[in-house]
Design an enzyme around this catalytic site. Structure first.
Site, PDB file in Angstrom:
ATOM      1  N   GLY A  41       0.801  -1.220   0.000  1.00 54.69           N
ATOM      2  CA  GLY A  41       0.000   0.000   0.000  1.00 54.69           C
ATOM      3  C   GLY A  41       0.828   1.263   0.000  1.00 54.69           C
ATOM      4  N   SER A  42       2.074   1.177   0.490  1.00 55.82           N
ATOM      5  CA  SER A  42       2.976   2.336   0.463  1.00 55.82           C
ATOM      6  C   SER A  42       3.657   2.479  -0.884  1.00 55.82           C
ATOM      7  CB  SER A  42       4.050   2.189   1.553  1.00 55.82           C
ATOM      8  OG  SER A  42       3.483   2.091   2.837  1.00 55.82           O
ATOM      9  N   SER A  83       7.183   4.499   3.276  1.00 59.84           N
ATOM     10  CA  SER A  83       6.758   3.388   4.128  1.00 59.84           C
ATOM     11  C   SER A  83       5.771   3.941   5.141  1.00 59.84           C
ATOM     12  CB  SER A  83       7.948   2.752   4.854  1.00 59.84           C
ATOM     13  OG  SER A  83       7.491   1.853   5.854  1.00 59.84           O
ATOM     14  N   SER A  85       4.102   2.574   7.691  1.00 61.12           N
ATOM     15  CA  SER A  85       4.401   2.216   9.083  1.00 61.12           C
ATOM     16  C   SER A  85       5.756   2.746   9.518  1.00 61.12           C
ATOM     17  CB  SER A  85       4.386   0.696   9.252  1.00 61.12           C
ATOM     18  OG  SER A  85       5.479   0.106   8.565  1.00 61.12           O
ATOM     19  N   THR A  88       8.700  -1.087   7.254  1.00 63.04           N
ATOM     20  CA  THR A  88       8.752  -2.068   6.172  1.00 63.04           C
ATOM     21  C   THR A  88      10.201  -2.463   5.926  1.00 63.04           C
ATOM     22  OG1 THR A  88       6.889  -0.883   5.179  1.00 63.04           O
ATOM     23  CG2 THR A  88       8.006  -2.545   3.827  1.00 63.04           C
ATOM     24  N   ARG A 135      -3.057   0.678   2.969  1.00 64.60           N
ATOM     25  CA  ARG A 135      -3.806   0.802   1.718  1.00 64.60           C
ATOM     26  C   ARG A 135      -4.916   1.838   1.822  1.00 64.60           C
ATOM     27  NH1 ARG A 135      -5.249  -3.760   4.405  1.00 64.60           N
ATOM     28  NH2 ARG A 135      -7.441  -4.395   4.562  1.00 64.60           N
ATOM     29  N   GLU A 214      -6.626  -7.642  -0.850  1.00 66.02           N
ATOM     30  CA  GLU A 214      -6.625  -7.361   0.580  1.00 66.02           C
ATOM     31  C   GLU A 214      -8.021  -7.132   1.156  1.00 66.02           C
ATOM     32  OE1 GLU A 214      -3.306  -5.233   2.446  1.00 66.02           O
ATOM     33  OE2 GLU A 214      -2.743  -4.581   0.430  1.00 66.02           O
ATOM     34  N   HIS A 230       0.297  -9.558 -26.770  1.00 63.89           N
ATOM     35  CA  HIS A 230       1.392 -10.381 -27.278  1.00 63.89           C
ATOM     36  C   HIS A 230       1.492 -11.725 -26.571  1.00 63.89           C
ATOM     37  CE1 HIS A 230       3.151  -7.145 -29.763  1.00 63.89           C
ATOM     38  NE2 HIS A 230       2.676  -6.352 -28.815  1.00 63.89           N
ATOM     39  N   LYS A 321       4.930 -11.641   8.495  1.00 60.35           N
ATOM     40  CA  LYS A 321       5.880 -10.712   9.132  1.00 60.35           C
ATOM     41  C   LYS A 321       6.399 -11.284  10.446  1.00 60.35           C
ATOM     42  CE  LYS A 321       3.906  -6.510   7.092  1.00 60.35           C
ATOM     43  NZ  LYS A 321       3.201  -5.231   7.350  1.00 60.35           N
TER      44      LYS A 321
END
Length: 328
Positions: A41-42, A83, A85, A88, A135, A214, A230, A321
Site C-alpha cells: 500500500g505504500s 513506508s 508504518s 517495512t 492501503r 486485501e 502479445h 511478518k
C-alpha cells in the site's frame, strides 16, 4: 474500510495541507535520476505518481520494492522512501543503502524506523497520520510524493491545481461512483478477476488488484495493453465464465491502444459473459487517476460485503511478518 473510503476526499484535502506546510530542504546536487522505494500500500503510490510525473520530467523514474538498490543509484539520485508504518523491512534496507551511497533522500512515513533514521541523518521527511491500514492511506502518501518531486524541481506546481480540482470532481460524482461500483460488483462477483489498462495507467490497475486481494480476499490479476496482446490474449483460449475481465479506460488513452482494447474485448467476450468497461472522468491525468482509484476501491469493499469477509483483516500478512522476524 468503508469509513476510510468514504473519507477519500477529506483525506486528499488533509494530505494537501500537510504537503503545503512541509518544510523540505532543497539541494545543490544535480538530480539525474529518481527512484521511489516502497512496498504494498505504500509502494503503489510511487508507481502511480511516477507514471504521471515521468511525462513532465527530464530525468528517468524507477519504482522499487525490494531490499537492495540498483547499481545506478548514486549521489545524484533522488531516493524517495515511502513506508506508511516506517518499519517495512525492504524499504528500511533500501534507505540504509541510499545513505551509504550519499544519495539525496526524502521520506514519507507515519513514524517508525524510517522516521528515526531520517531524524538521525537530517534527511527530508514528511510525517503523515499513522495507525491505519496502509492501503487506506494512499491519498496521504501519493500526495506527498508530488510535493517532494516539486521540491526538487522534477515537476512543476500544476499538480496542486489538479489535486484541488480532483476533490471537487469526486465530491460531485460520489453517488454516481458508488452506483457504478455496485453495478460492476454484480458483474464480477464469484469470478476470477482480470484487470486491463492502458500501459500509462498500470499503477491504477495494480492498485485495484491489490484492493481486491486485501479487501475482498480474492485472487485478481492485472495486465497492460499493448503487452497482453502479445501473450495473455492467447491465454483466453482457456477462458470461461468463471473469469471476469475489467477494462479500466480513459478517453485519453493512446488511440492505438483503444483500438486494441476493443479487439481484445471481442476476443474475451467469446469466452466469458463477464466483461465490463469502466471509464474515468476528469480533465487531468490526476483527476482521472483518482476517479478510477476511488471507484475501484468501492468495488473492493462491496465485493467484500458480498463475500462476507472482513475488509480490514490481514492475518496472513501479519503471520508472514511474524515468521520473518524470527529469521533476523
Amino acid at each position: 474500510m468503508i469509513q476510510f473510503i468514504s473519507k477519500f476526499t477529506t483525506q486528499l484535502q488533509e494530505a494537501y495541507e500537510i504537503g503545503s506546510n512541509s518544510d523540505l530542504k532543497t539541494t545543490n546536487k544535480k538530480i539525474t535520476s529518481v527512484i521511489i522505494c516502497g512496498s504494498g500500500g505504500s509502494g503503489i503510490g510511487g508507481k502511480i505518481v511516477s507514471q504521471i510525473a515521468e511525462k513532465h520530467s527530464q530525468v528517468p523514474f524507477v519504482t522499487h520494492n525490494t531490499y537492495s538498490l540498483p547499481n545506478f543509484v548514486d549521489e545524484n539520485t533522488l531516493v524517495v522512501i515511502s513506508s506508511y508504518s516506517g518499519n517495512t523491512e525492504e524499504t528500511v534496507s533500501a534507505f540504509k543503502e541510499a545513505l551509504k551511497r550519499n544519495s539525496e533522500i526524502a521520506c514519507v512515513t507515519s513514524g517508525g524506523e524510517i522516521q528515526r533514521i531520517a531524524n538521525e541523518n537530517n534527511t527530508n521527511c514528511i510525517i503523515i497520520p499513522g495507525g491505519n491500514p496502509p492501503r487506506a492511506m494512499l491519498t496521504y502518501s501519493l500526495t506527498q510524493l508530488f510535493f517532494i518531486l516539486n521540491n526538487y524541481g522534477i515537476i512543476n506546481g500544476d499538480f496542486k491545481t489538479d489535486l484541488t480540482s480532483s476533490i471537487l470532481l469526486l465530491n460531485n460524482e460520489v453517488e454516481s461512483i458508488k452506483e457504478e461500483a455496485k453495478k460492476v460488483t454484480e458483474i464480477i462477483k464469484n469470478k476470477t478477476i482480470l484487470i486491463y489498462t492502458d500501459v500509462s495507467f498500470e499503477g491504477v490497475g495494480t492498485r485495484f488488484k491489490q484492493q481486491l486481494n486485501e479487501n475482498s480476499k480474492t485472487l485478481a490479476y492485472s495486465n497492460i495493453i499493448p503487452e497482453m496482446n502479445h501473450n495473455e490474449l492467447l491465454g483466453w483460449n482457456g477462458g470461461n465464465d468463471s473469469f471476469s475481465a475489467i477494462f479500466l479506460r480513459n478517453e485519453t488513452d493512446n488511440k492505438r491502444n483503444q483500438v486494441r482494447m476493443e479487439i481484445s474485448k471481442e476476443v474475451v467476450s467469446k469466452k466469458t459473459n463477464s466483461v465490463v468497461d469502466v471509464f474515468s472522468k476528469g480533465n487531468s491525468e490526476i483527476e482521472r487517476t483518482l476517479y478510477l482509484i476511488l471507484l475501484t476501491d468501492w468495488v473492493s469493499v462491496y465485493l467484500a460485503d458480498e463475500y462476507g469477509v472482513d475488509a480490514i483483516e490481514i492475518k496472513v500478512i501479519d503471520h508472514l511478518k511474524h515468521e520473518l522476524s524470527k529469521e533476523k
